[in-house]
Enzyme design. Structure first.
Site, short mmCIF file in Angstrom:
data_model
loop_
_atom_site.label_atom_id
_atom_site.label_comp_id
_atom_site.label_asym_id
_atom_site.label_seq_id
_atom_site.Cartn_x
_atom_site.Cartn_y
_atom_site.Cartn_z
N CYS A 282 64.07 93.04 6.66
CA CYS A 282 63.02 92.80 5.68
C CYS A 282 63.06 93.90 4.61
O CYS A 282 63.99 93.95 3.81
CB CYS A 282 61.66 92.71 6.36
SG CYS A 282 60.40 91.89 5.36
N HIS B 105 63.08 88.25 10.25
CA HIS B 105 62.76 89.14 11.38
C HIS B 105 63.40 88.61 12.67
O HIS B 105 62.74 87.93 13.47
CB HIS B 105 61.24 89.25 11.55
CG HIS B 105 60.58 90.06 10.50
ND1 HIS B 105 60.38 91.42 10.61
CD2 HIS B 105 60.09 89.71 9.28
CE1 HIS B 105 59.78 91.87 9.52
NE2 HIS B 105 59.60 90.86 8.70
N GLU C 292 64.11 90.13 15.33
CA GLU C 292 63.57 90.75 16.55
C GLU C 292 62.52 89.86 17.22
O GLU C 292 62.29 89.96 18.44
CB GLU C 292 62.97 92.12 16.23
CG GLU C 292 61.65 92.13 15.49
CD GLU C 292 61.76 91.93 13.99
OE1 GLU C 292 60.73 92.02 13.29
OE2 GLU C 292 62.89 91.69 13.51
#
Length: 536
Positions: A369, A508, A510
């Site tokens: 990001c 994102h 993760e």
């Protein structure tokens, strides 16, 4: 009290019920008055977890997904702010036909309606209420679940209460009185726990277990110990050993209970405790004082370590420390650098220097990001020669133009069949590019090789984008735009050609990583860190 592990206990129980063949869904009820955590500081509430359908939720939903693999939805998280907002909207529309609006029944009915959503889709619905028993904010939720349990047929709803058993070192004993008082408080509002999960740093003697069962009016085998663990991923096996899943099935009179298949969690346990080495990775951010602000990043790195059978040592490096000085003294010795997302200008010069350090030293770099945007600005400044390259976000924050905006405010984008438009001065809450979006990868790129596909779907949470008008200059310098939105307008991934591992992503990844299914980018990032460690 908070931080005892309600979210982890819920997630572990969900995993154990799945291991016995049942389908589950987990959801979170938070008593705070924010509509959602989206506008809350990470220092206040930790990270914001984003669902595929674009909901900004509590970080506990990340635990739910990581342990069960069930994608969370916007109907799996609600707060007092959302409840009261819904009630007041209905009142303004006249839905209540002129009645006086009260906490009971209107607010409690709104909470019960939330609990009913999708209940027929699964065998077990696990609903966690945040906060602490006795908090004034939580009372409408407790009243709602009391009513909910009576609305259900007998044996269709049980209550599980997590408490703390403090240890007094001076007398060398565990104290059960806080648990007794907490249960008494619940009983005074009409809720009787069926199962007690007791968090303790020390083994619970049989005498104390019997005492808790007697004074809290539960069966002795429904007093479940929750001890400290080296890794949160030991929780399913630890809770199974203590009999949590069996206690739940007994409370529902499910007999004979299906035998659990714990192969997945045995493998996870083995990968945590049997490693072939270790790597040191720096997370360069600005919320480093609170690790929960980067919860999913740390967990995804752990998953990447499991995939490579190495231990990942994460160090938190404050980006502000080297805003105005060389990053090398702070980053030398690390095998890889990760720069996570964030908002605002504070600490960004340090993040830019971290990207420069990784690029010039050929150290694996993962920018996520804002971390991707800082890598692009670094390339524009130090390779292309745009000394005043920066972000429109920082100019807007400062109230004057200081940079050539390589990163600009995202004004419109396509979501499904609709075009979304935003203005700089829109409300902050829920106005970003949120949720799951497709991206198209460049054939032959490193990311295409890692994913093994030319089309991917990832979750987003941002309101600024890299400007494609600088793409030709950056690609000529060696920074490849290897992932784009399907319409070719929004950059999703950049990577340096000729670098061992330097990737920036606007989304994102993760958020979608799990211990039994590590995200491919994190798995390969840790692999690259292992290679880097061998060169040191």
């Amino acid at each position: 009290m908070s931080s005892l592990g309600k979210g982890l206990a819920s997630a572990a129980l969900g995993a154990l019920l799945q291991a016995r063949g049942f389908s589950v869904r987990l959801r979170k009820l938070d008593p705070y008055l924010n509509v959602d955590p989206g506008t809350m500081s990470p220092f206040e509430h930790g990270e914001v977890f984003v669902t595929d359908d674009g909901a900004e939720t509590d970080l506990d939903l990340g635990h739910y997904e990581r342990f069960t693999g069930v994608p969370a939805r916007n109907t799996d998280s609600i707060s007092s702010g959302r409840v009261y907002s819904n009630v007041l909207e209905k009142e303004r529309r006249g839905d209540y036909l002129g009645k006086t609006i009260q906490v009971v029944p209107h607010v409690t009915n709104e909470i019960k309606d939330f609990l009913h959503i999708g209940e027929d889709e699964v065998d077990f619905m696990l609903c966690e209420i945040g906060g602490t028993v006795g908090d004034i904010e939580g009372l409408p939720f407790f009243e709602a679940i009391r009513q909910f349990s009576h609305d259900k047929p007998r044996g269709q709803c049980i209550f599980m209460h997590l408490t703390l058993l403090p240890y007094l070192a001076a007398s060398g004993e565990l104290k059960t009185k806080p648990t007794q008082h907490s249960v008494k408080e619940l009983q005074s509002i009409g809720i009787a726990p069926d199962i007690l999960v007791c968090r303790s740093e020390h083994p619970i003697p049989e005498k104390e277990r019997e005492k808790i069962a007697l004074f809290c009016n539960v069966r002795k085998d429904s007093v479940v110990a929750a001890y400290d663990l080296k890794s949160i991923y030991e929780a399913p096996l630890a809770y199974h050993k203590q009999g949590l899943d069996q206690a739940v099935l007994d409370a529902f009179n499910i007999s004979p209970a299906p035998k659990p298949d714990l192969q997945i969690w045995n493998d996870v346990y083995d990968r945590i405790h049997t490693t072939d080495g270790e790597v040191n990775i720096a997370i360069v951010g600005k919320y480093t004082q609170l690790e929960d602000a980067y919860k999913s990043f740390k967990e995804a790195l752990t998953h990447g370590g499991m995939a490579n059978r190495v231990k990942v040592n994460v160090s938190w490096v404050d980006a502000e420390v080297f805003d105005s000085q060389d990053a090398a003294p702070y980053l030398e010795g690390f095998h890889a650098v990760l720069v996570p997302g964030g908002f605002g200008e504070r600490g960004t010069e340090g993040k830019i220097k971290a990207a420069e350090f990784a690029r010039t030293r050929k150290i694996p770099y993962f920018g996520i990001c804002l971390g991707m945007q800082m890598a692009v600005i670094e390339a524009a400044r130090n390779v292309v020669g745009m000394a005043d390259a920066g972000s429109e976000e920082f100019d807007y924050e400062a109230g004057k133009k200081r940079f050539e905006p390589v990163v600009y405010h995202l004004k419109e984008w396509v979501q499904g069949n609709a075009k979304i438009k935003r203005k700089t001065d829109d409300n902050k809450g829920g106005t970003m590019r949120l949720g799951s979006y497709d991206a198209t990868l460049t054939a032959g790129s490193k990311v295409a090789e890692i994913y093994g596909s030319l089309t991917i779907e990832e979750r987003h949470r941002h309101r600024y984008e890299v400007d494609t008008k600088y793409r030709a200059q950056l690609e000529e310098a060696g920074l490849c735009f290897s992932g784009m939105s399907p319409d070719g307008k929004l950059p999703e991934i950049v990577e340096w050609t000729g670098h061992p591992w330097f990737i920036g992503v606007q989304f994102h990844p993760e958020l979608k990583s799990k211990p039994f299914a590590p995200h491919p980018l994190f798995a390969d990032f840790v692999r690259a860190a292992v290679e880097s460690s061998r060169l040191v």
